[in-house]
Write an enzyme that holds these catalytic residues in place. Structure first.
Site, PDB file in Angstrom:
ATOM      1  N   TYR A 104      -6.238   5.597 -40.878  1.00 48.98           N
ATOM      2  CA  TYR A 104      -6.488   6.940 -40.313  1.00 48.98           C
ATOM      3  C   TYR A 104      -6.876   8.006 -41.396  1.00 48.98           C
ATOM      4  CZ  TYR A 104      -4.442   4.640 -36.449  1.00 48.98           C
ATOM      5  OH  TYR A 104      -4.222   3.649 -35.252  1.00 48.98           O
ATOM      6  N   VAL A 107      -3.028   9.640 -47.700  1.00 52.95           N
ATOM      7  CA  VAL A 107      -1.759  10.201 -47.526  1.00 52.95           C
ATOM      8  C   VAL A 107      -1.492  10.908 -49.020  1.00 52.95           C
ATOM      9  CG1 VAL A 107       0.683   9.739 -47.710  1.00 52.95           C
ATOM     10  CG2 VAL A 107      -0.949   8.490 -46.055  1.00 52.95           C
ATOM     11  N   ASP A 226       3.634  -0.314 -34.059  1.00 48.06           N
ATOM     12  CA  ASP A 226       2.825  -1.012 -35.201  1.00 48.06           C
ATOM     13  C   ASP A 226       3.896  -1.300 -36.383  1.00 48.06           C
ATOM     14  OD1 ASP A 226       0.736  -1.774 -36.653  1.00 48.06           O
ATOM     15  OD2 ASP A 226       0.237   0.449 -37.625  1.00 48.06           O
TER      16      ASP A 226
HETATM   17  N1  LIG Z   1       6.362   9.103 -46.048  1.00 47.91           N
HETATM   18  C1  LIG Z   1       5.852   8.538 -47.113  1.00 47.91           C
HETATM   19  N2  LIG Z   1       6.432   8.469 -48.190  1.00 47.91           N
HETATM   20  C2  LIG Z   1       5.851   7.975 -49.239  1.00 47.91           C
HETATM   21  N3  LIG Z   1       4.897   7.112 -49.078  1.00 47.91           N
HETATM   22  C3  LIG Z   1       4.047   7.187 -47.985  1.00 47.91           C
HETATM   23  C4  LIG Z   1       4.451   7.901 -46.962  1.00 47.91           C
HETATM   24  N4  LIG Z   1       3.692   7.455 -45.748  1.00 47.91           N
HETATM   25  C5  LIG Z   1       2.773   6.898 -46.515  1.00 47.91           C
HETATM   26  N5  LIG Z   1       3.125   6.456 -47.789  1.00 47.91           N
HETATM   27  C6  LIG Z   1       2.020   5.939 -48.719  1.00 47.91           C
HETATM   28  O1  LIG Z   1       0.588   5.950 -48.112  1.00 47.91           O
HETATM   29  C7  LIG Z   1       0.189   4.655 -47.725  1.00 47.91           C
HETATM   30  C8  LIG Z   1      -0.871   4.570 -46.667  1.00 47.91           C
HETATM   31  O2  LIG Z   1       0.081   5.164 -45.605  1.00 47.91           O
HETATM   32  P1  LIG Z   1      -0.504   5.041 -44.106  1.00 47.91           P
HETATM   33  O3  LIG Z   1       0.678   5.203 -43.195  1.00 47.91           O
HETATM   34  O4  LIG Z   1      -1.825   6.128 -43.924  1.00 47.91           O
HETATM   35  O5  LIG Z   1      -1.015   3.662 -44.079  1.00 47.91           O
HETATM   36  P2  LIG Z   1      -0.512   2.310 -43.833  1.00 47.91           P
HETATM   37  O6  LIG Z   1       0.840   2.167 -42.979  1.00 47.91           O
HETATM   38  O7  LIG Z   1      -0.337   1.624 -45.139  1.00 47.91           O
HETATM   39  O8  LIG Z   1      -1.607   1.537 -43.052  1.00 47.91           O
HETATM   40  P3  LIG Z   1      -2.127   1.742 -41.352  1.00 47.91           P
HETATM   41  O9  LIG Z   1      -1.855   3.205 -41.063  1.00 47.91           O
HETATM   42  O10 LIG Z   1      -3.259   1.624 -41.695  1.00 47.91           O
HETATM   43  O11 LIG Z   1      -1.420   0.985 -40.806  1.00 47.91           O
HETATM   44  C9  LIG Z   1       1.404   3.824 -47.751  1.00 47.91           C
HETATM   45  O12 LIG Z   1       1.041   2.464 -48.075  1.00 47.91           O
HETATM   46  C10 LIG Z   1       2.241   4.364 -48.633  1.00 47.91           C
HETATM   47  O13 LIG Z   1       2.070   3.830 -49.725  1.00 47.91           O
END
Ligand SMILES: Nc1ncnc2c1ncn2[C@@H]1O[C@H](COP(=O)(O)OP(=O)(O)OP(=O)(O)O)[C@@H](O)[C@H]1O
Length: 433
Positions: A104, A107, A226
């Site tokens: 989406y 981050v 998810d």
């Molecule tokens: N709260 C958080 N604290 C630290 N790192 C984070 C946090 N949220 C996300 N990240 C980092 O950002 C990356 C991208 O996160 P995001 O949630 O957008 O995607 P994802 O979970 O990897 O995949 P998707 O949302 O496509 O299923 C993660 O892999 C992680 O390394």
């Protein structure tokens, strides 16, 4: 303040490095940031209520009572700014670096200049929400009542094994939504496509945390939808927090679902078909797939194409890798979770009472539904709903383009949508592929 390098001697990138590397330096740097805001008349204009320049700021002190972190969470102002040194601000959050990218959006690691705390800010492109209930027919971004209720719910979730949602900023003009999340230092417990099996004991420790977090979500009528290792983040002290409620769904009276969400390999058999299904058993299945991946480093059901994966999930028998030896209790638990029929699949409260998790009763885990004290149920005041997100009606503008004039932002209001209303709402309910 002599220990703090001056702006002339310290390039902006060095700021970012200092923030992340030097936990001990952060308080000093925060003072520097606050001073910088105070010294910059344009920037200061955007932070109404700043103390008089020159007055020393104490670490952890909000700039003043009006802009305390709590109240900021419920404010309706939004300012995007770039200072003279290239530091980017989103309201009081200073962008430090990119943490990662998901389906989406990006981050970013951000520092809250008011309290010196780090946050992970997820920038979601609102276009991604088109076709869903959150845009009206003209494609205008509007916050529907149910979406607002959902944000309010997610913001009220506080549990040691859940990544907290601190604030939601809705940038109407730029069509972006900013989710200000608790920052979890260790990142994902397993990186995408780099799964290395954990020793059983470690898997057990992690799994206990995940069960507690998911139990809390389900108790508060929130489905994750998810669950996968990439959404399980690790704290500095080795605890697990469940993150990414990108497809979570708040359910009121029933947890029946009629749309699939999540990542194919973690989908439950009943979710591979289009018929309606219950949400909690789907989360339990994904939990089982995570546990399998933890101990074997591979998926229980896989395939080259998505239809192949779905076929394996629905029809292939569960088998265990011969090269990795696991206890018979763990095998038993996996067999109880990865049951194709959701009606006879083990429930989460029963998982939490399984001998593998409780070490044969030595370390009890009490599901909230069975706890004597339970957990506070969520009540929403009108104010909770009104302040669910921070909205800009004017959009975010880089400060450099704003000029000398202070840009005024009207109090945001969410529009009551004409879209489909119901007792269920989806928060970015999208299928991955
Ligand atoms: N709260 C958080 N604290 C630290 N790192 C984070 C946090 N949220 C996300 N990240 C980092 O950002 C990356 C991208 O996160 P995001 O949630 O957008 O995607 P994802 O979970 O990897 O995949 P998707 O949302 O496509 O299923 C993660 O892999 C992680 O390394």
């Amino acid at each position: 303040m002599s220990a703090i390098p001056t702006e002339q001697t310290r390039p902006p990138e060095a700021d970012a490095r200092d923030f992340v590397e030097g936990e001990t330096q952060r308080p000093q740097l925060l003072i520097a940031v606050q001073e910088r805001i105070l010294q910059d008349p344009i920037l200061a204009g955007h932070f109404a209520g700043l103390p008089t320049p020159g007055v020393p700021l104490l670490i952890g002190d909000p700039f003043n009572a009006l802009s305390s972190p709590h109240q900021l969470r419920t404010s309706h102002r939004l300012v995007r700014a770039v200072d003279a040194f290239g530091n980017k601000y989103l309201n009081q959050y200073i962008v430090i670096k990119l943490l990662g990218c998901g389906r989406y959006g990006k981050v970013k690691l951000c520092l809250n200049a008011f309290d010196g705390k780090l946050f992970a800010v997820k920038v979601v492109d609102r276009k991604r929400l088109r076709d869903r209930r959150f845009l009206n027919e003209d494609g205008d971004s509007i916050m529907l009542q149910e979406y607002v209720h959902e944000i309010a719910t997610l913001k009220k979730l506080h549990h040691p094994n859940i990544v907290a949602l601190h604030e939601v900023i809705d940038d109407v003009q730029q069509r972006k939504v900013y989710l200000v999340l608790e920052y979890v230092e260790g990142g994902p417990v397993m990186e995408d496509n780099r799964w290395i099996a954990f020793p059983e004991e470690l898997a057990q420790k992690y799994f206990r945390d995940i069960c507690c977090g998911l139990d809390y979500l389900h108790y508060h009528k929130v489905l994750h939808r998810d669950l996968k290792p990439e959404n399980l983040l690790q704290t500095a002290d080795g605890r697990i927090k469940i993150s990414d409620f990108g497809v979570s769904q708040v359910f009121e009276t029933t947890d029946a679902l009629s749309s699939t969400a999540g990542t194919p390999a973690f989908l439950a058999p009943e979710a591979c078909t289009k018929s309606s299904f219950e949400g909690r058993p789907v989360d339990v299945w994904a939990l089982g797939v995570c546990l399998y991946v933890f101990v074997f480093g591979t998926l229980p059901f896989s395939g080259k194409t998505i239809p192949d994966i779905y076929h394996a999930i629905q029809h292939k028998q569960l088998s265990f890798h011969p090269s990795i030896v696991i206890s018979k209790e763990l095998k038993d638990l996996l067999k109880l979770i990865l049951v194709k029929d959701p009606k006879i699949r083990i429930s989460l409260p029963s998982i939490m009472e399984h001998p593998w998790l409780t070490l044969f009763g030595l370390q009890l885990l009490i599901p909230l539904s069975k706890s004597v004290h339970g957990a506070a149920t969520m009540d929403f005041s009108k104010n909770d709903l009104k302040s669910a997100h921070t909205t800009s009606t004017s959009g975010l503008n880089p400060l450099s383009k704003v000029g000398e004039q202070e840009k005024r932002f009207q109090a945001g209001e969410y529009a009551k949508g004409q879209g489909k209303q119901g007792n269920k709402s989806c928060f970015m309910n999208c299928s991955k592929y």
